[in-house]
Design a protein around this motif. Structure first.
Motif, PDB file in Angstrom:
ATOM      1  N   UNK A  28       0.807  -1.214   0.000  1.00 10.34           N
ATOM      2  CA  UNK A  28       0.000   0.000   0.000  1.00 10.34           C
ATOM      3  C   UNK A  28       0.849   1.277   0.000  1.00 10.34           C
ATOM      4  N   UNK A  29       2.042   1.195   0.621  1.00 12.49           N
ATOM      5  CA  UNK A  29       2.873   2.406   0.704  1.00 12.49           C
ATOM      6  C   UNK A  29       3.158   3.020  -0.663  1.00 12.49           C
ATOM      7  N   UNK A  30       3.579   2.204  -1.646  1.00 12.75           N
ATOM      8  CA  UNK A  30       3.833   2.822  -2.963  1.00 12.75           C
ATOM      9  C   UNK A  30       2.580   3.454  -3.550  1.00 12.75           C
ATOM     10  N   UNK A  31       1.448   2.829  -3.282  1.00 11.01           N
ATOM     11  CA  UNK A  31       0.196   3.382  -3.811  1.00 11.01           C
ATOM     12  C   UNK A  31      -0.051   4.760  -3.211  1.00 11.01           C
ATOM     13  N   UNK A  32       0.143   4.847  -1.883  1.00 11.74           N
ATOM     14  CA  UNK A  32      -0.082   6.130  -1.212  1.00 11.74           C
ATOM     15  C   UNK A  32       0.919   7.165  -1.703  1.00 11.74           C
ATOM     16  N   UNK A  33       2.160   6.726  -1.820  1.00 13.64           N
ATOM     17  CA  UNK A  33       3.192   7.678  -2.239  1.00 13.64           C
ATOM     18  C   UNK A  33       2.913   8.219  -3.631  1.00 13.64           C
ATOM     19  N   UNK A  34       2.514   7.332  -4.535  1.00  8.97           N
ATOM     20  CA  UNK A  34       2.276   7.833  -5.884  1.00  8.97           C
ATOM     21  C   UNK A  34       1.035   8.718  -5.919  1.00  8.97           C
ATOM     22  N   UNK A  35       0.033   8.367  -5.101  1.00  8.47           N
ATOM     23  CA  UNK A  35      -1.161   9.229  -5.064  1.00  8.47           C
ATOM     24  C   UNK A  35      -0.803  10.605  -4.520  1.00  8.47           C
ATOM     25  N   UNK A  36       0.051  10.609  -3.492  1.00  8.39           N
ATOM     26  CA  UNK A  36       0.504  11.881  -2.916  1.00  8.39           C
ATOM     27  C   UNK A  36       1.182  12.733  -3.987  1.00  8.39           C
ATOM     28  N   UNK A  37       2.104  12.102  -4.712  1.00  7.41           N
ATOM     29  CA  UNK A  37       2.834  12.846  -5.735  1.00  7.41           C
ATOM     30  C   UNK A  37       1.887  13.373  -6.806  1.00  7.41           C
ATOM     31  N   UNK A  38       0.983  12.513  -7.204  1.00 10.33           N
ATOM     32  CA  UNK A  38       0.061  12.886  -8.269  1.00 10.33           C
ATOM     33  C   UNK A  38      -0.796  14.083  -7.840  1.00 10.33           C
ATOM     34  N   UNK A  39      -1.398  13.949  -6.681  1.00 10.22           N
ATOM     35  CA  UNK A  39      -2.350  14.977  -6.254  1.00 10.22           C
ATOM     36  C   UNK A  39      -1.620  16.262  -5.866  1.00 10.22           C
ATOM     37  N   UNK A  40      -0.547  16.114  -5.102  1.00  7.37           N
ATOM     38  CA  UNK A  40       0.144  17.320  -4.633  1.00  7.37           C
ATOM     39  C   UNK A  40       0.906  17.990  -5.762  1.00  7.37           C
ATOM     40  N   UNK A  55      -8.184   8.183  -4.320  1.00 10.73           N
ATOM     41  CA  UNK A  55      -7.333   7.461  -5.264  1.00 10.73           C
ATOM     42  C   UNK A  55      -6.753   6.198  -4.633  1.00 10.73           C
ATOM     43  N   UNK A  56      -6.303   6.336  -3.389  1.00 11.26           N
ATOM     44  CA  UNK A  56      -5.724   5.170  -2.711  1.00 11.26           C
ATOM     45  C   UNK A  56      -6.799   4.114  -2.502  1.00 11.26           C
ATOM     46  N   UNK A  57      -7.983   4.583  -2.176  1.00  9.78           N
ATOM     47  CA  UNK A  57      -9.082   3.659  -1.954  1.00  9.78           C
ATOM     48  C   UNK A  57      -9.397   2.879  -3.225  1.00  9.78           C
ATOM     49  N   UNK A  58      -9.418   3.596  -4.350  1.00 14.35           N
ATOM     50  CA  UNK A  58      -9.707   2.915  -5.613  1.00 14.35           C
ATOM     51  C   UNK A  58      -8.707   1.798  -5.876  1.00 14.35           C
ATOM     52  N   UNK A  59      -7.452   2.103  -5.610  1.00 14.12           N
ATOM     53  CA  UNK A  59      -6.438   1.073  -5.867  1.00 14.12           C
ATOM     54  C   UNK A  59      -6.447   0.005  -4.794  1.00 14.12           C
ATOM     55  N   UNK A  60      -6.793   0.424  -3.586  1.00 15.60           N
ATOM     56  CA  UNK A  60      -6.796  -0.522  -2.480  1.00 15.60           C
ATOM     57  C   UNK A  60      -7.864  -1.585  -2.621  1.00 15.60           C
TER      58      UNK A  60
END
Lengths: 368, 296
Positions: free
Chosen positions: B115-127, B150-155
């Motif tokens: 999940x960490x990479x998913x969160x990190x990429x979502x952070x980068x994308x959104x921010x 976004x994280x939820x969708x992937x999760x």
């Protein structure tokens, strides 16, 4: 699985009922029990050679008491004053018990969880007070990575705060979230940064403390409610809200400057309140002097006129004589003190008299 | 006989206990379980209670049903306006589909790495598409919701429901932090200078006001004083006039006499006199009726 813990390493060894928790005095158990007792008796005999064994009924009594004790602990539980007893039957929470002694079914069927619901928990953010569990006040250590945060106007403040929280719903608290302490702390940090980020630095440092506290408390509660954490945030209290140490001198200088401003104004006020009364005094002096002059003038005039009037009165009685007398007296005084040169007009007729005025002057000076 | 019976009972009870031990299991309120038959999932249990399984053939895997923590490592992201930020986020998630979770992630320990990479990429994308001020001040809440979504969708692919992703810290990298400190210091210095200048200005104003008032007070006083003096002089004149008008001729004489006496001081005056003045009436003629009759 759970069964094993009772039969194997259970806290009360052996004697009690079967896994189902039936009464301890079931008939079929007797042979086992007797055997057990006999064995322990043998052991006793080994320890104390020659000592006679206790009679059978006594041993039986001991066994019954032992079993009763075990049953007592298996069937009851105690809830301390700061706790709430949540009874879970086969994994399902079935009831909650207040402090006191309560009945329950033995272990595999019912379990009891005892959350401390009355205790107020404290979470420190931005610092650790070092208050150990024994209550020794240790040194306060700062955690800049927790306490430095950005404000809305891109400044940085150093905020230390504590959060007081309590368990609101024991069931939610126990079964809905994995790590309540960590969760509260992370939510607290997140909420504080969000609130501070929406404000400028000056209000945060000064008058908006209470507003900040309330906003953080509200935000934390909302977030925790979405987790159904069963936690109530009772209070968020800001401890230290300062500019970062790197710039605090500049902030202090602003304070000093503010004080200077006051001081300069006060000094000016002091000057004003010294000078104005002085001026009023001076004004009074001038006025009084004028009044004095007026009175003096009038008094002199009155004096002179009354003198004149007195003289006039006398004069009217004998005008000629008085007038002549006054004339002569005056001339006497006037001529008495002056240098005089008397020229007889008839004697010097036709002659232009030569009067060396400067020589006369010198002679006089020489005489003096 | 009795002993045999007892033995049978004991053995039976033991067998029941053993059967219960191997066949029964409890699912707690904070757990969910899947029952596997030689590795094949046959049942999903999400309600708490006492359940049975076929011993040996079936095994049970339990999963947490609570909201679980995931704290990501701090990472630097670049906002849309090229400002860099150190962002530390945490997620709260729960396992909603144990079977999918079992297939995709297997156990909770592996969640972090998935999940960490998913969160990190979502952070980068959104921010990356938001500005610095959006993140710090204006749209933090909305951005966090967007990330969580976004994280939820992937999760979902892992059988997870991401309840929340929150930005715990969003701070400046050390270098930028230093710049901010410099700026703050400069701002405060300016403020301090302003305060001092204000103080001096106010002080000058107060002093000037005081001085002005002093001048006014003295001026007023002088005016009133002159007026009073004038009144005095006027009074004097009136008194004199009153008195002297009673006999102007005598006044002329009287005043002249005084004036002579005052005006001709002994020692500083030299007079050329003709002996035929009134004063010398008897000077050469004791009868006194020669030349100078006193003027009347």
């Amino acid at each position: 699985m759970p069964w094993s813990s009772q039969n194997g390493g259970g806290r009360k060894s052996g004697g009690g009922g079967g896994p189902w928790g039936q009464g301890p005095s079931g008939g079929p158990h007797q042979p086992d029990l007797e055997e057990l007792l006999k064995r322990s008796q043998d052991r006793l005999k080994q320890v104390m050679p020659g000592g006679s064994g206790l009679p059978g009924p006594v041993l039986f009594l001991i066994a019954v008491v032992g079993c009763a004790l075990v049953a007592f602990f298996a069937f009851t539980f105690r809830v301390n004053p700061d706790e709430l007893g949540v009874v879970v039957r086969f994994g399902k929470p079935v009831r909650q018990e207040p402090p006191g002694l309560h009945f329950r079914l033995p272990y595999p069927i019912e379990e009891v969880r005892l959350p401390k619901v009355t205790r107020q928990n404290i979470i420190e953010v931005g610092f650790r007070s070092g208050m150990t569990s024994r209550g020794f006040p240790g040194g306060v250590s700062d955690r800049p990575e927790e306490s430095l945060m950005l404000t809305g106007d891109e400044n940085i403040v150093d905020v230390d705060f504590v959060v007081f929280w309590r368990i609101r719903d024991a069931q939610q608290y126990l079964f809905n979230i994995q790590n309540p302490e960590v969760t509260v702390k992370e939510v607290a940090e997140s909420a504080m940064r969000e609130v501070v980020g929406q404000s400028n630095i000056q209000p945060i440092l000064t008058e908006a403390r209470q507003k900040t506290e309330q906003a953080v408390q509200k935000l934390m509660q909302e977030v925790l409610d979405t987790y159904q954490a069963g936690i109530r945030i009772e209070e968020v209290r800001l401890q230290k809200v300062d500019p970062p140490t790197q710039v605090i001198d500049a902030f202090r200088d602003v304070q000093a400057a503010r004080a200077d401003r006051e001081r300069l104004q006060n000094e000016a006020q002091a000057y004003a309140s010294r000078v104005l009364p002085e001026a009023r005094g001076e004004a009074e002096r001038i006025l009084q002097a004028a009044r004095g002059y007026k009175e003096q003038t009038v008094a002199e005039a009155t004096g002179q006129t009354s003198r004149f009037l007195k003289v006039l009165e006398e004069y009217k009685k004998a005008p000629d004589v008085t007038r002549r007398r006054m004339y002569l007296e005056t001339m006497e005084r006037v001529l008495g003190g002056t240098d005089k040169i008397i020229i007889d007009g008839k004697a010097g007729q036709g002659v232009v008299p030569f009067l060396p005025l400067d020589q006369l002057q010198k002679r006089k000076e020489g005489a003096n | 006989m009795l002993r045999a019976l007892a033995a049978v009972v004991v053995v039976t009870l033991g067998a029941i206990a053993a059967a219960a031990y191997f066949a029964l299991f409890v699912v707690h309120v904070n757990e969910q379980a899947i029952v596997l038959e030689f590795g094949k999932p046959v049942r999903i249990i999400s309600e708490p209670g006492l359940y049975w399984k076929i011993p040996v053939v079936q095994t049970v895997d339990t999963f947490d049903k609570r909201i679980l923590d995931l704290d990501t490592a701090e990472q630097e992201v670049t906002a849309a306006d090229q400002k860099r930020l150190k962002v530390d986020a945490f997620a709260r998630y729960r396992i909603v589909d144990p079977l999918l979770f079992y297939q995709a992630v297997r156990d909770e320990r592996s969640v972090r790495s998935r999940l960490s990479p998913v969160i990190e990429s979502a952070l980068r994308r959104v921010l990356g598409s938001a500005t610095f001020t959006d993140l710090v001040r204006d749209k933090r809440e909305a951005l966090m919701k967007q990330i969580a979504k976004q994280v939820n969708d992937e999760g979902k692919e892992f059988g997870l429901e991401v309840v929340d992703v929150r930005i715990k810290r969003a701070d400046l990298p050390d270098q930028n932090q230093k710049n901010v400190f410099d700026r703050m210091r400069a701002e405060r210095q300016r403020e301090a200078a302003e305060f001092r200048a204000e103080g001096t200005g106010a002080a000058n104003r107060i002093k000037a006001n005081a001085d002005r008032e002093v001048t006014i007070i003295k001026g007023d006083a002088t005016r009133d004083a002159e007026q009073t003096r004038g009144e005095g002089d006027a009074e004097r004149n009136r008194i004199f006039a009153d008195a002297f008008n009673r006999d102007p001729d005598f006044f002329g004489f009287y005043r002249s006499m005084q004036a002579y006496e005052q005006g001709i001081k002994p020692g500083d005056t030299r007079m050329l006199l003709s002996p035929d003045s009134e004063f010398f009436r008897y000077f050469s003629n004791p009868s006194g009726n020669v030349t100078g009759q006193p003027k009347r």
